[in-house]
Scaffold this active site. Sequence first.
Site, PDB file in Angstrom:
ATOM      1  N   ARG A  98       0.850  -1.182   0.000  1.00  0.00           N
ATOM      2  CA  ARG A  98       0.000   0.000   0.000  1.00  0.00           C
ATOM      3  C   ARG A  98       0.894   1.242   0.000  1.00  0.00           C
ATOM      4  O   ARG A  98       1.964   1.257   0.605  1.00  0.00           O
ATOM      5  CB  ARG A  98      -0.842  -0.028   1.273  1.00  0.00           C
ATOM      6  CG  ARG A  98      -1.819   1.119   1.450  1.00  0.00           C
ATOM      7  CD  ARG A  98      -2.956   1.018   0.499  1.00  0.00           C
ATOM      8  NE  ARG A  98      -4.127   1.763   0.967  1.00  0.00           N
ATOM      9  CZ  ARG A  98      -5.158   2.030   0.184  1.00  0.00           C
ATOM     10  NH1 ARG A  98      -5.167   1.629  -1.085  1.00  0.00           N
ATOM     11  NH2 ARG A  98      -6.200   2.671   0.650  1.00  0.00           N
TER      12      ARG A  98
ATOM     13  N   THR B 230     -10.328   0.342  -8.719  1.00  0.00           N
ATOM     14  CA  THR B 230      -9.245  -0.543  -8.367  1.00  0.00           C
ATOM     15  C   THR B 230      -9.275  -1.679  -9.390  1.00  0.00           C
ATOM     16  O   THR B 230     -10.084  -1.681 -10.301  1.00  0.00           O
ATOM     17  CB  THR B 230      -9.496  -0.984  -6.916  1.00  0.00           C
ATOM     18  OG1 THR B 230      -9.518   0.187  -6.122  1.00  0.00           O
ATOM     19  CG2 THR B 230      -8.496  -1.946  -6.383  1.00  0.00           C
TER      20      THR B 230
ATOM     21  N   THR C  89      -4.261  -0.766  -7.058  1.00  0.00           N
ATOM     22  CA  THR C  89      -5.088   0.409  -7.347  1.00  0.00           C
ATOM     23  C   THR C  89      -4.294   1.692  -7.483  1.00  0.00           C
ATOM     24  O   THR C  89      -3.194   1.825  -6.928  1.00  0.00           O
ATOM     25  CB  THR C  89      -6.140   0.591  -6.229  1.00  0.00           C
ATOM     26  OG1 THR C  89      -7.086   1.578  -6.620  1.00  0.00           O
ATOM     27  CG2 THR C  89      -5.519   1.009  -4.915  1.00  0.00           C
TER      28      THR C  89
ATOM     29  N   ASN D  41      -6.515   4.164  -6.848  1.00  0.00           N
ATOM     30  CA  ASN D  41      -7.709   4.714  -6.208  1.00  0.00           C
ATOM     31  C   ASN D  41      -8.707   5.109  -7.287  1.00  0.00           C
ATOM     32  O   ASN D  41      -9.338   4.253  -7.882  1.00  0.00           O
ATOM     33  CB  ASN D  41      -7.380   5.866  -5.253  1.00  0.00           C
ATOM     34  CG  ASN D  41      -8.559   6.148  -4.321  1.00  0.00           C
ATOM     35  OD1 ASN D  41      -9.413   5.292  -4.132  1.00  0.00           O
ATOM     36  ND2 ASN D  41      -8.616   7.327  -3.742  1.00  0.00           N
TER      37      ASN D  41
ATOM     38  N   ASP E 255      -8.020   8.039   0.604  1.00  0.00           N
ATOM     39  CA  ASP E 255      -8.527   6.929   1.420  1.00  0.00           C
ATOM     40  C   ASP E 255      -8.285   7.166   2.917  1.00  0.00           C
ATOM     41  O   ASP E 255      -8.778   6.416   3.752  1.00  0.00           O
ATOM     42  CB  ASP E 255      -7.898   5.598   0.990  1.00  0.00           C
ATOM     43  CG  ASP E 255      -8.687   4.943  -0.139  1.00  0.00           C
ATOM     44  OD1 ASP E 255      -9.819   5.390  -0.412  1.00  0.00           O
ATOM     45  OD2 ASP E 255      -8.180   3.988  -0.751  1.00  0.00           O
TER      46      ASP E 255
ATOM     47  N   SER F   3      -7.649   0.627   3.527  1.00  0.00           N
ATOM     48  CA  SER F   3      -8.167   0.162   2.242  1.00  0.00           C
ATOM     49  C   SER F   3      -9.301  -0.826   2.472  1.00  0.00           C
ATOM     50  O   SER F   3      -9.485  -1.337   3.581  1.00  0.00           O
ATOM     51  CB  SER F   3      -7.031  -0.531   1.484  1.00  0.00           C
ATOM     52  OG  SER F   3      -7.526  -1.202   0.358  1.00  0.00           O
TER      53      SER F   3
ATOM     54  N   GLY G 227     -13.775  -1.555  -6.310  1.00  0.00           N
ATOM     55  CA  GLY G 227     -15.029  -0.860  -6.020  1.00  0.00           C
ATOM     56  C   GLY G 227     -15.108  -0.278  -4.625  1.00  0.00           C
ATOM     57  O   GLY G 227     -16.191  -0.270  -4.032  1.00  0.00           O
ATOM     58  N   GLY G 228     -14.005   0.197  -4.069  1.00  0.00           N
ATOM     59  CA  GLY G 228     -14.039   0.811  -2.742  1.00  0.00           C
ATOM     60  C   GLY G 228     -14.671  -0.135  -1.733  1.00  0.00           C
ATOM     61  O   GLY G 228     -14.398  -1.332  -1.750  1.00  0.00           O
TER      62      GLY G 228
HETATM   63  N1  GLY Z   1      -8.661   2.792  -3.051  1.00  0.00           N
HETATM   64  C1  GLY Z   1      -9.699   1.938  -2.657  1.00  0.00           C
HETATM   65  C2  GLY Z   1      -9.348   1.068  -1.508  1.00  0.00           C
HETATM   66  O1  GLY Z   1      -8.169   0.847  -1.277  1.00  0.00           O
HETATM   67  O2  GLY Z   1     -10.220   0.589  -0.806  1.00  0.00           O
END
Ligand code: GLY
Length: 611
Positions: free
Chosen positions: A148, A422, A440, A442, A464, A493, A515-516
């Site tokens: 990340r 993502t 991702t 984002n 995020d 995340s 998809g978040g």
């Molecule tokens: N950027 C979306 C996530 O990491 O949940």
Amino acid sequence: MTTTSFTTAARASACALGALSLAFSAACTAPSSQAVDTGVPGGRPSSAVRAPGDPAIPERQTARFPDGWRLPAGTRATFAPEVMAVSNSPEASAAAAEIMRAGGNAVDAAVALGFALAVSWPEAGNIGGGGYTVVRMADGRTAAIDYREVAPLAATRNMYLDENGKLTDKSIYGHLASGVPGAVAGLNALLERYGTMPLSRVMQPAIKLARDGFVVDTALAGSIERASKMLLRFQAQSPFTPGGKPLAAGARLVQPDLARTLEAIAAQGPSAFYSGWIADSLTGEMQRGGGIITKADLAKYAPVWRAPIRTTYRGYGLLSMPPSSSGGVTTAEALNILEQYPTVPSYGSTQWFHLVGSAYQRAFIDRNAKLGDPAFVQVPLAQLTSKTYAARLKATIADTRATPTRDLEPRMEAAAREPMNTTHYSVVDARGNAVATTTTLNNSWGSGVWVRGAGFMLNDEMDDFAAQPGKPNMFGLVQGEQNAIQPGKRMLSAMSPTIVLDPVDQVLLVVGAAGGPTIITGTSQVILNVIDHRMSLGDAMRAPRVHHQALPDSLTFEAGGVRPAVLDSLRGYGHAMRELRSLVNVNAIMRVKGGWEGQPEPRRSGGAVGY
Ligand code: GLY
């Protein structure tokens, strides 16, 4: 024979992939409206995957979807007897298959796929972003790696507030939106520990794709078109908008700067990215646009190996991603709540929507309040993933009544809408090694900033974080102090790369999503559909989906995905029903008799490639 399937328009460019020397077949002439199965039903069993008749693979049951639901039940996913790779890009999936053909294992192939995705699916595939991978090797070893992005050293808690304390859009657009990228370091670390090939070999397909180019399909052309205003705002010279115009379907996308960058990484390893001329290009871009990532930030970046979240659901094992992602914990918590019910309501019934939605609601309340980067905050992992705790939460679910989120403790607000940008890929090989990676930038196309001279997009992952704890960020996500901005901290995340093991400990599913927050609910519903409802992979992926994330306090469903009588009943229970056209972008592989099935997201574009 190589087996492929492509969803929607992605096929067009995959058919132009002669350069990858894989045997693409009927996929190139089939109708474009749905996935094409060029599989080999009953093909020869691999030595690695279990033989036909394996009692660990129960028979699948035919799914029944509501009348008017747009994706048909009974569509078979792509079959291959030995190896399979599934992603949002047919070119990238083909890169993975090419590497396995050449003797690489699933990890070699996944790393090849990751770099290829940065070329062929640039809205989300990346070297300027980050991600997570969960691995399960055939010998039983498991691991999770966290690459990340982190907040730059010069980041501050209130850096996205204006002089009146109002949240700006700078965490989303432009140079200030980026966290320090982790993808190159992470993929390299993964390869060094579990791969068998050198980086210079596995990066060849990506380099070739960047140097020689590939034909833009309608999916990529649409994505470029939608992002073109943002791309042109920050960098007029990118290859996606030549002459100020978005690249059209059928054009060839050649990325010479990116090819040079990839060649340098292949030759010198991650140091080329984190301290060499690529680092100079990135920090030069930062200086040009008012960003804060420095060479000290890049030099300091390190991925983190973590123990996967391990849980069980009705006798099946799950391996998923621990914090700094909320994916594994939230999935485990929701499934643990559902497991408290001895029987599962039939798929699509009022009771099914109510229980599944209520379980997600409770798991998301905890997610939004209690999770963050474990290097900075205490995370109550053991509690959140315990079955005893799940039993207590189950007791708060009334049989026929929705519980308002404000009446549940702790009273946390949550997300209103989520980015869908993502991307996830799954790879398995003939020995049974399995890799699940979600990565991702984002937002689609990240911050919109393309690094001049080095040819790649930068993330807008700083969004995020809880840029203003307790208040919605630009996507409506309201999170707590645990996820406040601090220099060097990873932003929370929802990415959930997950491997499901059957009751005899063999890989059954390799799955994850984009998809978040809907990543968590979409991924877990494919798992529920396979385990609880015995759906085939094709049906499990096409089944209408549902989402609840505590706040807004609503049960989100896909248009046409809930029968009218069920909708009425759910409203009667007190659920605020919120309709969206489409939820989540999942890519999955499932073990079946004699091999594997691969299914890219039927709602988006993608490719399953195997042999
Ligand atoms: N950027 C979306 C996530 O990491 O949940």
